[in-house]
Design a protein around this motif. Structure first.
Motif, PDB file in Angstrom:
ATOM      1  N   GLU A 291     148.122 -23.095 -41.342  1.00  0.00           N
ATOM      2  CA  GLU A 291     147.223 -22.540 -40.317  1.00  0.00           C
ATOM      3  C   GLU A 291     146.559 -21.273 -40.801  1.00  0.00           C
ATOM      4  O   GLU A 291     147.191 -20.433 -41.456  1.00  0.00           O
ATOM      5  N   ILE A 292     145.298 -21.101 -40.434  1.00  0.00           N
ATOM      6  CA  ILE A 292     144.615 -19.838 -40.723  1.00  0.00           C
ATOM      7  C   ILE A 292     145.108 -18.808 -39.707  1.00  0.00           C
ATOM      8  O   ILE A 292     144.991 -19.027 -38.495  1.00  0.00           O
ATOM      9  N   PRO A 293     145.681 -17.708 -40.179  1.00  0.00           N
ATOM     10  CA  PRO A 293     146.260 -16.754 -39.227  1.00  0.00           C
ATOM     11  C   PRO A 293     145.197 -16.005 -38.437  1.00  0.00           C
ATOM     12  O   PRO A 293     144.031 -15.911 -38.863  1.00  0.00           O
ATOM     13  N   GLY A 294     145.595 -15.468 -37.287  1.00  0.00           N
ATOM     14  CA  GLY A 294     144.706 -14.633 -36.486  1.00  0.00           C
ATOM     15  C   GLY A 294     144.411 -13.323 -37.207  1.00  0.00           C
ATOM     16  O   GLY A 294     145.022 -13.002 -38.223  1.00  0.00           O
ATOM     17  N   GLU A 295     143.490 -12.550 -36.621  1.00  0.00           N
ATOM     18  CA  GLU A 295     143.024 -11.330 -37.291  1.00  0.00           C
ATOM     19  C   GLU A 295     144.166 -10.343 -37.575  1.00  0.00           C
ATOM     20  O   GLU A 295     144.278  -9.805 -38.682  1.00  0.00           O
ATOM     21  N   LYS A 296     145.013 -10.129 -36.575  1.00  0.00           N
ATOM     22  CA  LYS A 296     146.105  -9.150 -36.728  1.00  0.00           C
ATOM     23  C   LYS A 296     147.072  -9.581 -37.838  1.00  0.00           C
ATOM     24  O   LYS A 296     147.456  -8.786 -38.699  1.00  0.00           O
ATOM     25  N   GLU A 297     147.437 -10.877 -37.819  1.00  0.00           N
ATOM     26  CA  GLU A 297     148.363 -11.396 -38.834  1.00  0.00           C
ATOM     27  C   GLU A 297     147.703 -11.400 -40.213  1.00  0.00           C
ATOM     28  O   GLU A 297     148.354 -11.128 -41.225  1.00  0.00           O
ATOM     29  N   ARG A 298     146.403 -11.683 -40.241  1.00  0.00           N
ATOM     30  CA  ARG A 298     145.674 -11.679 -41.518  1.00  0.00           C
ATOM     31  C   ARG A 298     145.676 -10.275 -42.128  1.00  0.00           C
ATOM     32  O   ARG A 298     145.901 -10.106 -43.331  1.00  0.00           O
TER      33      ARG A 298
END
Length: 497
Positions: A291-298
């Protein structure tokens, strides 16, 4: 140390009955009250090993029968086995079971004798003469060999020894692992493998708040390891760890996951057929890998200075030597494919290999029980004491529980149920008369005399409590839960002071 001198002549066996066992165990008799047992023998049982298997067996016996005396013998001066020396320092909640074991040890009908090596200081035959029954619960202190060239090179360690090093097991304090490389490869994908990966990559500020040993803390604070690969011979659907451990890796501060997308081919389609716990674990790995992570996790991942990842369908072929031929420089892995489905699938070699550059290889492919005494049957192939429901085959009065009974499988709860089963077998044998408890046995009294004659000073539970208080005081001074005593000599000195 003292033993109770009791006379048994002319006493009758207690009546048998399976329901009676269940009632005893469920009633939770504490054993502190005095009861009259004029019509029953007072059986004496000794347990070899004070880890979870030993203590759970003792607990079940004491609760089930108000007249039984249980003595626990332990090679080290300190009790609790793998709860003390195997559970990860950052999992203090798992160690809470020590409170239950302490309650058992402080029962009036339970005694602990540490610093006694069965098979050396006393023989199994000595114990059989002194007790009505002997239960072997000494665990698995051997290592399973990888069986590949180069595994004896410097920089290659067993997970058992590595865990023992950072948890304060006396026999592992000389390990001094070389952490001066960037990449570490862990072979095996069980919970112990993930514990090791997590300890290698955890921020030092987190480890400082645990009971990890000071030498390990200092070594890890200077570690150059920034990448850990956790290698398994099969695929994501067969991984041996639990979801809790994977979640801890995913959320570990200052780290990011690094997976191979091809390893998860066809896994999404197979999810619907997986049992629920396996399905949840596989979903978490899929999400982490694909999965492509969300902004915070990225942002969190981009800022991370350390990397971890599973590598599936790989088996060790050879540990590769540095040009100096003294230490490891990498590992050669065979590429596998799976035959069959689910848990029963087998890894089959494809003929391809790949080399991974690394300076640290940790083998986490399982613990192994060792034979304790020539008088005890031992299955060298399975590395267990051959038994049926905990009754040692062709050895009346001899029982086993824990990993020496089953092999190194499961978690502490598994060992608890396994130990209760052995206690049930022993009680059934007492009740049916298969185990003769009609004659008097001296128990710890005769063993104490033997040990004294042989110059062995046993440690009793109040001695351990003295050590425990010292460790807690030392820990408090360092801002930790405890600072462990690291050598047998230190332990004995603290016990005597």
């Amino acid at each position: 140390m003292s033993g109770h001198k009791l006379m048994f002549s002319g006493l009758k066996l207690c009546p048998s009955g399976k329901n009676r066992w269940t009632n005893r165990l469920l009633s939770g008799v504490s054993g502190r009250g005095k009861a009259s047992f004029s019509s029953c023998s007072r059986p004496k049982v000794c347990i070899v090993g004070s880890g979870p298997a030993g203590f759970y067996t003792a607990q079940a016996l004491i609760k089930a029968r108000q007249d039984v005396q249980v003595d626990i013998y332990e090679q080290l001066p300190v009790p609790f086995g793998l709860v003390r020396f195997g559970v990860a320092p950052d999992h203090p909640e798992v160690k809470n079971v020590i409170n239950t074991f302490t309650q058992t040890a402080k029962q009036s009908r339970c005694s602990f004798y540490g610093n006694v090596t069965v098979g050396k200081d006393v023989s199994i035959e000595d114990l059989q003469q002194a007790y009505h029954a002997v239960v072997l619960s000494y665990g698995a202190e051997g290592n399973r060999s990888m069986g590949v060239p180069g595994e004896d090179l410097a920089g290659v360690y067993s997970a058992k020894d590595f865990v023992g090093w950072y948890n304060g097991l006396p026999s592992c304090q000389e390990l001094s692992p070389d952490l001066s490389c960037e990449t570490a490869v862990i072979l095996g994908q069980g919970n112990v493998a993930l514990d090791v990966a997590r300890i290698l990559l955890s921020p030092i500020d987190l480890l400082k708040k645990t009971d990890i040993t000071q030498p390990a803390l200092e070594a890890l604070s200077e570690s150059l390891v920034r990448r850990v690969l956790i290698v398994g011979r099969r695929g994501p659907k067969q991984v041996a760890c639990t979801i809790k451990e994977v979640r801890e890796m995913v959320n570990l501060p200052d780290t990011r996951p690094e997976m191979v997308e091809a390893d998860f081919e066809g896994v999404t389609e197979a999810l619907k057929d997986l049992p629920r716990p396996r399905k949840r674990l596989t979903e978490l790995m899929l999400k982490t890998a694909l999965e492509i992570p969300g902004e915070k996790e990225r942002e969190r991942r981009n800022a991370a200075s350390r990397v971890w990842g599973f590598r599936f369908f790989r088996s060790p072929v050879e540990v590769l030597a540095h040009p100096d031929h003294k230490r490891t420089a990498g590992i050669r892995l065979a590429v596998n494919r799976l035959e069959g489905e689910g848990e029963g699938s087998r890894a089959v070699l494809t003929g391809e290999v790949e080399d991974v550059t690394c300076g640290l290889v940790i083998s986490s492919i399982g613990y192994r029980s060792l034979p304790i005494d020539p008088a005890v049957p031992f299955d060298a192939g399975k590395a267990i004491v051959p038994n049926h429901m905990g009754r040692v085959q062709q050895a009346a009065g001899l029982y086993c529980s824990g990993w020496v009974k089953t092999g190194p499988t499961g978690v502490i709860a598994t060992t608890m149920n396994n130990s209760f089963d052995t206690a049930r077998s022993l009680m059934e044998d007492m009740d049916s008369g298969k185990l003769d408890i009609s004659a008097a046995k001296p128990g710890s009294q005769s063993i104490s005399a033997l040990l004294e004659k042989r110059g062995v000073k046993a440690v009793i539970f109040s001695d351990w409590e003295r050590m425990d208080r010292l460790e807690m005081r030392r820990g408090e001074a360092a801002g930790k839960p405890r600072e462990k005593l690291l050598t047998v000599e230190e332990m004995l000195q603290a016990a005597r002071n």
